[in-house]
Write a protein that holds these residues in place. Structure first.
Motif, PDB file in Angstrom:
ATOM      1  N   GLU A  45       0.743  -1.121  -0.010  1.00 19.46           N
ATOM      2  CA  GLU A  45      -0.053  -0.052  -0.182  1.00 19.46           C
ATOM      3  C   GLU A  45       0.812   1.291   0.005  1.00 19.46           C
ATOM      4  O   GLU A  45       0.521   2.410  -0.450  1.00 19.46           O
ATOM      5  N   LEU A  48       1.603   2.304  -3.343  1.00 20.01           N
ATOM      6  CA  LEU A  48       0.380   3.131  -3.984  1.00 20.01           C
ATOM      7  C   LEU A  48       0.206   4.546  -3.614  1.00 20.01           C
ATOM      8  O   LEU A  48      -0.158   5.137  -4.319  1.00 20.01           O
ATOM      9  N   VAL A 218      -2.543  -7.011   0.159  1.00 20.33           N
ATOM     10  CA  VAL A 218      -3.015  -5.520   0.103  1.00 20.33           C
ATOM     11  C   VAL A 218      -4.187  -5.543   0.896  1.00 20.33           C
ATOM     12  O   VAL A 218      -5.314  -6.194   0.490  1.00 20.33           O
ATOM     13  N   GLY A 220      -5.675  -2.013   2.840  1.00 19.15           N
ATOM     14  CA  GLY A 220      -6.253  -0.792   2.714  1.00 19.15           C
ATOM     15  C   GLY A 220      -5.356   0.296   2.705  1.00 19.15           C
ATOM     16  O   GLY A 220      -4.313   0.016   3.498  1.00 19.15           O
ATOM     17  N   LEU A 221      -5.517   1.445   2.229  1.00 18.93           N
ATOM     18  CA  LEU A 221      -4.354   2.591   2.073  1.00 18.93           C
ATOM     19  C   LEU A 221      -4.785   3.212   3.682  1.00 18.93           C
ATOM     20  O   LEU A 221      -3.840   3.345   4.124  1.00 18.93           O
ATOM     21  N   ALA A 328      -7.119   1.854  -5.625  1.00 19.39           N
ATOM     22  CA  ALA A 328      -6.381   1.252  -4.651  1.00 19.39           C
ATOM     23  C   ALA A 328      -7.635   1.528  -3.205  1.00 19.39           C
ATOM     24  O   ALA A 328      -7.526   0.693  -2.371  1.00 19.39           O
ATOM     25  N   PRO A 332      -8.809  -2.779  -3.688  1.00 16.24           N
ATOM     26  CA  PRO A 332      -7.518  -3.221  -3.285  1.00 16.24           C
ATOM     27  C   PRO A 332      -7.335  -4.711  -3.172  1.00 16.24           C
ATOM     28  O   PRO A 332      -6.294  -5.491  -3.392  1.00 16.24           O
ATOM     29  N   ASN A 336      -4.436  -8.812  -4.435  1.00 13.11           N
ATOM     30  CA  ASN A 336      -3.874  -9.784  -3.951  1.00 13.11           C
ATOM     31  C   ASN A 336      -3.815 -11.197  -4.663  1.00 13.11           C
ATOM     32  O   ASN A 336      -3.381 -12.187  -4.162  1.00 13.11           O
TER      33      ASN A 336
END
Length: 498
Positions: A45, A48, A218, A220-221, A328, A332, A336
């Motif tokens: 993340e 990103l 991945v 979450g942001l 993203a 997200p 994966n």
């Protein structure tokens, strides 16, 4: 910040060319952002986030019109070493400090001075990074952890042959094959960039056949954001930490500004303002640091894709950050399914591109000294670390320049039963052996006139050595006079009484 208000006010509706280019850059940037993060030893993340900031912050600011910023393969080695040495929690402080220094350098109008850095040092730096990057990602290609340190990575390569997972190796090599062959199909490559096709096919193959290979994780942001804390500020008192921070500044700035020069040659639009571009890069890194993300630089691969896709203004690079943010935030989990070995193949391919293989033979034929600087810089990075390797390269480049500039000519002629020694050029300590050898070979039973009027520069070491030579000659020949003004007067006549 200079030019920021006007940049915002001048924003107009996006044209079709910029919109199309933004999608192309987004498709190129997506796998690279994730791959650089994984190679750097940090959550995917964070790559990103850096890509998003590169578009929305650095992309909006003035400097270069078509250059695209984001996480770069050239910084993976340094980031990985920094995270191993200081921890992930301190990465934000490093990136924030580097960004603030970049802004200060831009405000002091130092951006143009980065163009004075020897090209051989920059190429050597990128070659060394490429070699270390390849050595590290070969382990990920076989789904195996890489040893710490560049020497350990290279030393462990023979043992990797039997330990690698053959299924992961097959997927990785297949990804490499697509990366090499896809651009040859030019019509298709204009629509879909090679990294996206290669990673997409690798993900499909591993999914369809259910291959048990490691995949990207991945979440979450928001979960990846790591705001800075005051407890980390004490690191600024550590010498090693400050050295790493300066390495971030030097490498990120040099890579960005050299990329800007390369991008300017690809289009006919406005030229880059190097000081403003340095401020823009610094602002982006300051935001990335505050979020605890990876450092950003301008990236030639994404920038070239932007230009070739027909971009006309900076709107394309800003929009690519918007698409990264939307993807993203909304999808997200789609990341994966990407196998780690596929991203390793993308970075191995990127590592090879960092090594100037085609330029080595022409450079050796025309500028052998520059080739030595390049090779020493790359070798030092592999054997020590990035900061020490670049520092050694810079010192060697300065020493080479000093040697090249210190040409001195010594000419001896006879005139009226007297030897006249004319010295011309730059008399520095580097050429002192040559100068003294010529003077000490003169016969002691002849009058000698030393003419230094052709010397453009006479350093202290040479002046002192010449005065000492004149004194010894007078003592040896029992000379009682030294006409004119001596060495400082640029001409001296020594008469022998023997």
């Amino acid at each position: 910040m200079p030019g920021f208000p006007s940049a915002v006010l001048a924003w107009r509706p996006v044209g079709r060319a910029d919109l199309t280019a933004s999608f192309v850059v987004f498709l190129v940037a997506l796998p690279l952002c994730v791959g650089v993060a994984v190679a750097s030893g940090v959550p995917a993340e964070l790559g990103l986030i850096t890509g998003i900031v590169g578009g929305l912050v650095a992309g909006l600011l003035p400097g270069s019109s078509l250059q695209v910023s984001g996480p770069a393969a050239g910084l993976t080695v340094l980031v990985h070493e920094a995270v191993r040495a200081y921890g992930l929690a301190v990465l934000g402080l490093l990136v924030l400090g580097a960004g603030l220094l970049q802004i200060a350098l831009g405000l002091l109008r130092c951006g143009r001075w980065f163009r004075a850095v020897s090209v051989a040092v920059v190429q050597g730096m990128l070659a060394g990074i490429g070699l270390v990057l390849i050595a590290g990602q070969v382990y990920a290609l076989g789904d195996r952890p890489a040893p710490f340190g560049a020497p350990g990575k290279f030393a462990g390569l023979p043992g990797l042959v039997g330990a690698a997972d053959p299924r992961a190796v097959a997927v990785g090599l297949g990804t490499l094959a697509v990366l090499v062959l896809w651009p040859k199909w030019q019509r298709a490559a204009r629509v879909l960039p090679a990294p996206l096709v290669a990673v997409g096919l690798a993900s499909a193959v591993t999914g369809v056949f259910g291959l048990p290979v490691h995949r990207v994780e991945v979440r979450g942001l928001l979960d990846a954001v790591r705001p800075l804390g005051t407890e980390q500020l004490g690191r600024l008192l550590e010498v090693g930490f400050v050295g790493t921070l300066l390495a971030f500044v030097l490498i990120a700035s040099a890579e960005s500004l050299f990329s800007a020069a390369a991008v300017d040659r690809l289009h006919d639009g406005p030229r880059t303002d190097y000081d403003k571009e340095l401020i823009a890069q610094g602002a982006g890194n300051a935001v990335c640091g505050a979020l605890g993300a990876l450092p950003m630089t301008a990236v030639i691969v994404r920038s070239a894709a932007n230009v070739r896709a027909g971009a006309r203004t900076k709107r394309s690079r800003v929009l690519h950050g918007v698409w990264l943010l939307i993807f993203a935030a909304a999808l997200p989990a789609a990341l994966n399914v990407i196998p780690v070995t596929a991203l390793a193949a993308v970075l191995v391919h990127a590592g090879f591109k960092l090594i100037p293989i085609r330029e080595l033979v022409p450079l050796w034929k025309e500028h052998r000294g520059e080739t030595v600087v390049l090779g020493v810089t790359a070798g030092a990075i592999v054997l020590t670390n990035l900061f020490e390797g670049v520092l050694l390269g810079l010192l060697l480049a300065v020493a080479k320049t000093a040697w090249d500039m210190s040409h001195v000519q010594v000419e001896t002629v006879e005139r009226d039963e007297q030897l006249v020694v004319r010295v011309a050029g730059n008399a520095t300590f580097l050429r002192l052996p040559k100068l003294l050898d010529a003077l000490e070979a003169l016969p002691h039973d002849r009058d000698v006139e030393l003419d230094l009027r052709g010397v453009r520069h006479l350093d202290h070491a040479c002046a002192a050595a010449l005065e000492n030579w004149a004194a010894l000659r007078r003592a040896h020949s029992s000379a009682e006079t030294c006409d004119a003004e001596g060495v400082d007067g640029r001409i001296a006549t020594l008469r022998s009484t023997t």
